[in-house]
Scaffold this active site. Structure first.
Site: not given
Ligand SMILES: *Cc1c(COP(=O)(O)O)cnc(C)c1O
Length: 327
Positions: A60, A310
């Site tokens: 993010k 992510s």
């Molecule tokens: C926010 C987040 C997601 C989901 O992402 P979006 O863009 O809100 O769909 C997935 N994994 C992690 C670690 C996140 O922080």
């Protein structure tokens, strides 16, 4: 909570290219690694996009920096406010510090303490309010109104989507021959951004989204092409939303090839598999694309698959639960 009928226009592929230029001054590309043991375990040729190695430990940050770079100086001074279960708040806090902006983050009372600590370390004003994300969001919107600050939506914000989409741009620049990219969905910014890039570069690249079975609103909204609310019970706070965001949904309706849901147990198993095979720490949301790949094993056998890892912001308590839940 009611359906939102208006939202800003989606970012274009050109917006993602522009975001990459903005980010170049602040973030190095994250590693894209292949682990033969992970290939053996999944039957695919797996490329792990290590977003857990970014400074806040989650993808993010790309969106937060791209967004904040576009906020005018006077608004930076007045401040921005957002609501977050953790990583989005960290991203806004980090970006605010980078650009000398004031940031207030409204978080639910049960938020992950590791993430709260990181927000505070970046100088953000963290306010605990409400039992879940929807309540924290309402509180954040009220703060914005009362204190003259700009509210930053974690889902319906084109600059965030264009920013986070650079993870997929980096993947296709390094591995143009990738067959599929699997992306986790909470609000849907990451997956919608990924789909914009995949379709912009090569429509044959499959974009596959994954969300938690225990928080299926985004999946249901995509499947039905309509606003859907649903119970929100996942322990993976990155995926914990009870209602869809319609800007990313509208992009996913256009571009997304497939959407799967995974159980809590499957995500926990994927966290353990990442520890064992890649020696890397994933939070449950971050491991969900690996869980999805295991679900789609037959379909993706022998394919070149990129997984967006992510985030890695797991608390010691969560990690203990994940390790102890081993069957
Ligand atoms: C926010 C987040 C997601 C989901 O992402 P979006 O863009 O809100 O769909 C997935 N994994 C992690 C670690 C996140 O922080």
């Amino acid at each position: 909570m009611t359906e939102q009928s208006t939202f800003p226009p989606p970012p274009s592929f050109a917006d993602v290219l522009a975001a990459q230029k903005v980010l170049r001054g602040y973030l190095a590309p994250t590693p894209l690694h292949n682990y033969p043991v992970l290939d053996a375990a999944t039957g695919a040729e797996v490329w792990v996009k290590h977003e857990n190695y970014l400074p806040i430990g989650a993808f993010k940050l790309r969106g937060g920096i791209n967004f904040m770079a576009g906020v005018p100086a006077d608004q930076r001074k007045r401040g921005v406010v957002t609501a977050s279960t953790g990583n989005h708040g960290q991203s806004v806090a980090y970006a605010a510090r980078l650009f000398g902006a004031k940031a207030v983050i409204s978080v639910p009372e049960n938020a992950n303490p590791v993430k709260l600590e990181a927000m505070r370390a970046n100088g953000a004003d963290v306010r605990l309010n409400g039992a879940d994300f929807e309540q924290a969001k309402k509180h954040g919107e009220r703060i914005a109104e009362e204190e003259g600050m700009q509210f930053v939506s974690s889902g319906d914000e084109p600059a965030l989507i264009a920013g986070v989409a650079t993870h997929t741009l980096e993947i296709v620049q390094e591995k143009p021959d990738v067959d599929a990219i699997i992306v986790p969905v909470g609000g849907g910014s990451g997956a919608s951004g990924a789909s914009i890039v995949a379709k912009g570069v090569n429509p044959a690249i499959r974009t596959v989204a994954v969300c938690a079975e225990a928080s299926p609103a985004a999946y249901l909204a995509w499947r039905d092409r309509a606003w859907r609310e649903a119970p929100n019970r996942t322990a993976a706070e990155g995926l914990a939303t009870g209602a869809p965001y319609m800007l990313p949904q509208s992009i996913l309706w256009e571009n997304l090839d497939d959407f799967v849901t995974v159980s809590e147990g499957e995500m926990f198993a994927a966290v353990r598999m990442y520890l064992e095979t890649a020696k890397t720490l994933a939070e449950p949301a971050g491991a969900s694309p690996l869980a999805a790949l295991l679900r789609l094993k037959d379909e993706l056998a022998g394919k070149r698959v990129a997984l967006i890892l992510s985030g890695g912001n797991i608390s010691p308590q969560q990690l203990r639960t994940v390790l102890e839940s081993q069957a």
